[in-house]
Design an enzyme around this catalytic site. Structure first.
Site, PDB file in Angstrom:
ATOM      1  CG  ASN A  59      -1.897   1.102   1.256  1.00  0.00           C
ATOM      2  OD1 ASN A  59      -1.863   1.981   0.389  1.00  0.00           O
ATOM      3  ND2 ASN A  59      -2.773   1.108   2.233  1.00  0.00           N
ATOM      4  CE  LYS A  67      -0.419   1.704   6.855  1.00  0.00           C
ATOM      5  NZ  LYS A  67      -1.848   1.723   6.984  1.00  0.00           N
ATOM      6  CG  HIS A  76     -13.188   2.212   3.054  1.00  0.00           C
ATOM      7  ND1 HIS A  76     -13.872   2.949   4.004  1.00  0.00           N
ATOM      8  CD2 HIS A  76     -11.898   2.604   3.145  1.00  0.00           C
ATOM      9  CE1 HIS A  76     -13.037   3.761   4.625  1.00  0.00           C
ATOM     10  NE2 HIS A  76     -11.829   3.575   4.118  1.00  0.00           N
ATOM     11  CG  HIS A  93     -14.327   0.283   6.695  1.00  0.00           C
ATOM     12  ND1 HIS A  93     -13.506  -0.741   6.294  1.00  0.00           N
ATOM     13  CD2 HIS A  93     -13.500   1.292   7.049  1.00  0.00           C
ATOM     14  CE1 HIS A  93     -12.243  -0.376   6.409  1.00  0.00           C
ATOM     15  NE2 HIS A  93     -12.212   0.867   6.856  1.00  0.00           N
ATOM     16  N   GLY A 109     -13.297   3.316  10.623  1.00  0.00           N
ATOM     17  CA  GLY A 109     -11.907   3.522  11.028  1.00  0.00           C
ATOM     18  C   GLY A 109     -11.623   5.001  10.978  1.00  0.00           C
ATOM     19  CG  ASN A 110      -8.158   8.334  10.649  1.00  0.00           C
ATOM     20  OD1 ASN A 110      -8.832   9.089  11.357  1.00  0.00           O
ATOM     21  ND2 ASN A 110      -7.077   8.732  10.027  1.00  0.00           N
ATOM     22  N   GLY A 111     -10.808   6.512   8.242  1.00  0.00           N
ATOM     23  CA  GLY A 111     -11.762   6.720   7.144  1.00  0.00           C
ATOM     24  C   GLY A 111     -12.981   5.869   7.480  1.00  0.00           C
ATOM     25  CG  ASP A 134      -7.562   7.871  18.395  1.00  0.00           C
ATOM     26  OD1 ASP A 134      -8.585   7.316  18.865  1.00  0.00           O
ATOM     27  OD2 ASP A 134      -6.517   7.256  18.139  1.00  0.00           O
ATOM     28  N   GLY A 150     -11.131  -0.047  12.808  1.00  0.00           N
ATOM     29  CA  GLY A 150     -10.677   0.375  14.140  1.00  0.00           C
ATOM     30  C   GLY A 150     -11.770   0.618  15.169  1.00  0.00           C
ATOM     31  CD  GLU A 202     -11.734  -4.791  13.153  1.00  0.00           C
ATOM     32  OE1 GLU A 202     -10.720  -5.096  13.800  1.00  0.00           O
ATOM     33  OE2 GLU A 202     -11.728  -4.640  11.914  1.00  0.00           O
TER      34      GLU A 202
HETATM   35  P1  AMP Z   1      -8.390   2.165  11.234  1.00  0.00           P
HETATM   36  O1  AMP Z   1      -8.389   3.315  10.287  1.00  0.00           O
HETATM   37  O2  AMP Z   1      -9.296   1.055  10.852  1.00  0.00           O
HETATM   38  O3  AMP Z   1      -7.006   1.689  11.591  1.00  0.00           O
HETATM   39  O4  AMP Z   1      -9.008   2.737  12.601  1.00  0.00           O
HETATM   40  C1  AMP Z   1      -8.296   3.675  13.387  1.00  0.00           C
HETATM   41  C2  AMP Z   1      -9.277   4.429  14.250  1.00  0.00           C
HETATM   42  O5  AMP Z   1     -10.092   3.528  15.016  1.00  0.00           O
HETATM   43  C3  AMP Z   1      -8.578   5.300  15.291  1.00  0.00           C
HETATM   44  O6  AMP Z   1      -8.288   6.553  14.779  1.00  0.00           O
HETATM   45  C4  AMP Z   1      -9.609   5.375  16.396  1.00  0.00           C
HETATM   46  O7  AMP Z   1     -10.400   6.509  16.194  1.00  0.00           O
HETATM   47  C5  AMP Z   1     -10.484   4.162  16.213  1.00  0.00           C
HETATM   48  N1  AMP Z   1     -10.363   3.223  17.336  1.00  0.00           N
HETATM   49  C6  AMP Z   1      -9.502   2.231  17.504  1.00  0.00           C
HETATM   50  N2  AMP Z   1      -9.703   1.602  18.689  1.00  0.00           N
HETATM   51  C7  AMP Z   1     -10.755   2.202  19.267  1.00  0.00           C
HETATM   52  C8  AMP Z   1     -11.460   2.025  20.506  1.00  0.00           C
HETATM   53  N3  AMP Z   1     -11.148   1.088  21.386  1.00  0.00           N
HETATM   54  N4  AMP Z   1     -12.475   2.863  20.759  1.00  0.00           N
HETATM   55  C9  AMP Z   1     -12.793   3.827  19.902  1.00  0.00           C
HETATM   56  N5  AMP Z   1     -12.183   4.034  18.728  1.00  0.00           N
HETATM   57  C10 AMP Z   1     -11.171   3.248  18.419  1.00  0.00           C
END
Ligand code: AMP
Length: 393
Positions: free
Chosen positions: A10, A17, A179, A205, A207-209, A279, A327, A330
């Site tokens: 990536n 990555k 995604h 989905h 996550g950050n996105g 975050d 993120g 899950e």
């Molecule tokens: P990803 O882009 O899938 O790696 O997700 C990253 C994002 O997931 C982080 O910026 C967090 O905002 C969120 N995240 C991860 N763990 C947690 C958690 N235990 N509770 C709330 N948000 C989380």
């Protein structure tokens, strides 16, 4: 049995990555990251089993970065040919209307990815850097796996914007989604988990996105990301849905340039724009301490999520399963509980104990009498890319 592996890459504008994946066993053999390429403070981390090697110091460009990574595979392991490498899989965000599945990269495919840079200006140029150097350095088939491919079959009514038709056609403006690799992987895993294919599903989905898709019998019928990944849910630093007139207003009233507004909407908005933090964990922590801006940000985030679930249920004429992934999806049991409580009117019932369990395994978190099954399924885009590359070969 002979092992076959795929190196999944990536490539970002200043990062690479990677992960070496065995797509049949579903395992990762090694992984790593080169970051801050082109700066004095570049950093490389390579992980192989218990071994973690970190290197600091300037890495001039993507070519130098990948050469160092290949050196580490040779020195630290695993040896790529002994590990049975058969392909390199490249994540590509924008495949436009040209790719409804993975493609073996030849000159023509590489040129198409280049032609699509105007539609994916933040991603495709960065992917091309990785593709060019990897093809030069690694003499195996290279496969592009597109984030948009799963959404190429969207029904016209969900892919079409109500924009002047000639302009939209000329400039190829439609909903491409993003995604897609994750939505395809997770909706497939959900169907497997539930033991049936005839399902009306919503995949969240988060996550950050963040994006949401509606999937009927394995086919995507709608998704929240649009021409680019900017549309839809509230994200870490992207606005998600916003009246496009905000662009005209900022340009005319604040004198902002189009590039500045692009940067504002993509990088300085969303949770970050509302609270200063992108975050979710930090936003929640501050909200729990009574920070009003964070309380509002979470309310906006949840409201948007709820609207999409309602809309997609109506689009599909019903709903069998909701699956959380990525993120926050899950790991954030509070957010899942809050959303499911607001969906109680549809018969969603969450098992609070199951919801609170932390796990890396696919799991069900609804009660047996819930009219809609609620699942948590960890996404694994690297494995999905490796599997798609393998299937194509
Ligand atoms: P990803 O882009 O899938 O790696 O997700 C990253 C994002 O997931 C982080 O910026 C967090 O905002 C969120 N995240 C991860 N763990 C947690 C958690 N235990 N509770 C709330 N948000 C989380």
């Amino acid at each position: 049995m002979t092992q076959h592996t795929v190196l999944v890459i990536n490539s970002g504008s200043s990062s690479i990555k990677y992960q070496l994946v065995d797509p049949e066993a579903g395992t990762s053999l090694a992984s790593g990251l080169v970051e801050r390429i082109g700066e004095e403070t570049s950093h490389l981390e390579h992980k192989y089993g218990e071994k973690v090697v970190e290197i600091d110091g300037p890495i001039a460009d993507h070519g130098a970065g990948l050469r160092k990574v290949l050196e580490l595979f040779a020195k630290v392991g695993p040896n790529l040919s002994e590990a049975g490498i058969v392909a390199v899989g490249h994540r590509v965000v924008q495949g436009g209307k040209y790719f409804s599945g993975p493609a073996i990269i030849d000159e023509k495919v590489e040129q198409k990815i280049r032609d699509l840079c105007p539609l994916g200006p933040l991603h495709n140029p960065a992917h091309l850097k990785g593709i060019e150097v990897a093809r030069e350095l690694m003499d195996v088939p290279h496969v592009a796996v597109f984030d948009t491919a799963f959404f190429q079959g969207l029904p016209d009514e969900s892919a079409t914007y109500a924009l002047n038709r000639e302009v939209a056609e000329k400039y190829e403006i439609r909903r491409y989604g993003a995604h897609g690799t994750s939505h395809q992987f997770v909706s497939g895993a959900a169907a497997k988990f539930l033991g049936r294919d005839d399902l009306k599903q919503i995949v969240l989905h988060l996550g950050n996105g963040a994006s949401v898709s509606a999937v009927v019998n394995g086919h995507a019928v709608d998704t929240s990301m649009g021409l680019t990944p900017l549309e839809g849910l509230v994200m870490g630093s992207r606005t998600g849905d916003i009246d496009p007139a905000a662009v005209f207003h900022l340009h005319r009233q604040a004198g902002m340039s189009i590039d500045e507004i692009d940067d504002l909407f993509n990088k300085k908005s969303g949770l970050r724009g509302l609270t200063g933090d992108n975050d979710m964990r930090e936003v929640q922590r501050r909200a729990a301490e009574g920070d009003e801006t964070c309380i509002l940000a979470l309310a906006v985030y949840n409201h948007r999520l709820l609207k999409y679930v309602g809309a997609y249920t109506a689009v599909m004429g019903g709903l069998d399963a909701i699956t959380f992934t990525a993120g926050a999806g899950e790991n954030d049991s509070d957010m899942r509980r809050e959303l499911c409580e607001r969906l109680a009117f549809m018969g969603v019932k969450l098992d609070l104990e199951k919801n609170a369990v932390r796990s890396k395994e696919p799991r069900e978190i609804s009660t047996p009498d819930s009219s809609i099954r609620v699942l948590v399924i960890p996404t694994n885009e690297e494995l999905a890319i490796a599997q798609q590359a393998m299937t194509l070969l």
